[in-house]
Design an enzyme around this catalytic site. Structure first.
Site, short mmCIF file in Angstrom:
data_model
loop_
_atom_site.label_atom_id
_atom_site.label_comp_id
_atom_site.label_asym_id
_atom_site.label_seq_id
_atom_site.Cartn_x
_atom_site.Cartn_y
_atom_site.Cartn_z
N HIS A 59 43.77 40.66 43.17
CA HIS A 59 44.52 39.41 42.95
C HIS A 59 45.42 39.57 41.74
O HIS A 59 45.36 40.56 41.03
CB HIS A 59 43.59 38.20 42.84
CG HIS A 59 42.71 38.19 41.64
ND1 HIS A 59 41.71 39.13 41.41
CD2 HIS A 59 42.67 37.36 40.56
CE1 HIS A 59 41.10 38.85 40.27
NE2 HIS A 59 41.67 37.79 39.73
N HIS A 61 45.86 38.15 38.71
CA HIS A 61 45.61 37.88 37.29
C HIS A 61 45.89 39.10 36.40
O HIS A 61 45.62 40.23 36.78
CB HIS A 61 44.17 37.39 37.08
CG HIS A 61 43.98 35.96 37.52
ND1 HIS A 61 42.77 35.43 37.84
CD2 HIS A 61 44.89 34.96 37.71
CE1 HIS A 61 42.91 34.16 38.20
NE2 HIS A 61 44.19 33.86 38.13
N ASP A 63 44.53 40.47 33.87
CA ASP A 63 43.48 41.44 33.49
C ASP A 63 43.12 42.36 34.65
O ASP A 63 42.26 43.24 34.50
CB ASP A 63 42.24 40.72 32.92
CG ASP A 63 41.61 39.74 33.89
OD1 ASP A 63 42.36 39.05 34.61
OD2 ASP A 63 40.37 39.66 33.93
N HIS A 64 43.77 42.18 35.79
CA HIS A 64 43.57 43.08 36.94
C HIS A 64 44.83 43.88 37.25
O HIS A 64 44.79 44.78 38.08
CB HIS A 64 43.16 42.27 38.18
CG HIS A 64 41.88 41.52 37.99
ND1 HIS A 64 40.73 41.82 38.67
CD2 HIS A 64 41.56 40.51 37.15
CE1 HIS A 64 39.75 41.00 38.27
NE2 HIS A 64 40.24 40.21 37.35
N HIS A 120 39.16 31.74 44.03
CA HIS A 120 39.53 32.05 42.64
C HIS A 120 41.06 32.01 42.51
O HIS A 120 41.61 31.34 41.65
CB HIS A 120 38.97 33.42 42.29
CG HIS A 120 39.29 33.89 40.91
ND1 HIS A 120 38.76 33.30 39.77
CD2 HIS A 120 40.09 34.90 40.47
CE1 HIS A 120 39.23 33.94 38.71
NE2 HIS A 120 40.04 34.91 39.10
N ASP A 142 37.25 38.97 41.57
CA ASP A 142 36.64 37.80 40.89
C ASP A 142 36.15 36.77 41.90
O ASP A 142 36.19 35.57 41.64
CB ASP A 142 37.66 37.14 39.95
CG ASP A 142 37.96 38.00 38.73
OD1 ASP A 142 37.29 39.04 38.54
OD2 ASP A 142 38.86 37.63 37.97
N HIS A 180 33.75 41.84 36.53
CA HIS A 180 33.38 41.37 35.19
C HIS A 180 31.88 41.52 34.94
O HIS A 180 31.08 41.32 35.84
CB HIS A 180 33.74 39.89 35.00
CG HIS A 180 35.21 39.64 34.84
ND1 HIS A 180 35.86 39.80 33.63
CD2 HIS A 180 36.15 39.27 35.73
CE1 HIS A 180 37.15 39.51 33.80
NE2 HIS A 180 37.35 39.20 35.06
ZN LIG Z 1 40.89 36.57 38.08
#
Ligand SMILES: [Zn+2]
Length: 264
Positions: A59, A61, A63-64, A120, A142, A180
């Site tokens: 996805h 975001h 941090d990915h 998410h 996530d 995570h």
């Molecule tokens: Zn995420």
């Protein structure tokens, strides 16, 4: 001849992210999932003498995805696969995929099935592999965490519940590679929800030991999650009594909102 075994290594990034790295002993290829940070991937490639061949993205975001640009600069021919629904928000994708698609990783002679799991984010996908050395694999970003699930940034509780129901239908031995290290915090909530659940207490002891030794608590296994993860247990009488509802969906919605407010 037996195919060479796939190795899956977690690289810790930021506070609590894992970037999963796929390698095989007979190949110099490297596949990574959700590289939010390029530096740790570059370092891993250097020390293991691997060349990045593919990136799988679950996805949009940051941090990915934030490491993608630098990795592409280093390895311009890397194939970068991600959800078509979020293509505009993820730069540099070379292949967009949606539910039911098959992703071919030629470098490892591996195939992943794409599952669309909104909740998410709306376009969130997972990559599922049904038969590596007997144990199915799931890279679920996530969506599902050990003892928890992702926050609802874009989707509705109904969508997330539906997405988790789809994962529940996978084989019990499926290994769950989430992104995570939230397990201990999630288990604190799980214990508050089900104080008498012995599986939660046993898993908490095991994971506490792992974390004390700076080891990851992941991957988890679907069978374990069914025993400890309250978000996969909304159909059970204990949880339905607690939330005074016989609707799985209502229990899920109440759990998700309780978790958002929970302080251990
Ligand atoms: Zn995420």
């Amino acid at each position: 001849m037996q195919p060479e075994k796939l190795t899956i290594t977690p690289l810790a990034a930021f506070q609590d992210n894992y970037i999963w790295c796929l390698t095989k002993p007979d190949s110099d290829a490297l596949v990574v999932v959700d590289p939010g940070d390029a530096d740790v991937v570059l370092q891993f490639a250097r020390t293991t003498k691997r060349q990045l061949s593919s990136i799988l993205v679950t996805h949009h975001h940051w941090d990915h995805t934030d490491g993608i640009a630098a990795l592409k600069q280093h390895w311009p021919n890397t194939q970068i696969i991600g959800p078509d629904y979020e293509a505009e928000r993820i730069p540099s994708l070379t292949q967009t995929v949606h539910d039911g698609d098959i992703v071919q990783l030629e470098e490892f002679d591996l195939q992943f099935q794409v599952l669309h799991l909104p909740g998410h984010t709306l376009g969130h996908i997972a990559y599922y592999q049904s038969s590596v050395d007997g144990a199915p694999l799931l890279f679920c970003g996530d969506t599902l965490f050990s003892a928890g699930c992702g926050r609802l940034f874009e989707g509705s509780p109904e969508q997330m519940h539906q997405s988790l129901q789809r994962l529940m239908a996978l084989p019990n031995e499926t290994l769950i590679y989430c992104t995570h290290e939230y397990t201990l915090a999630n288990l604190a909530f799980a214990r508050a929800v089900e104080p008498d659940n012995q599986a939660v207490i046993a898993h908490l002891t095991k994971c506490q030991q792992l974390r004390d030794n700076q080891l990851p608590t992941l991957p988890s296994k679907l069978a374990t999650e069914k025993a400890i993860n309250p978000f996969l247990r909304c159909h059970l009488p204990d949880l339905q009594r607690k939330y005074t509802s016989s609707s799985e969906q209502a229990v899920f919605t109440a759990l998700r909102s309780d978790k958002d407010r929970f302080k251990s």
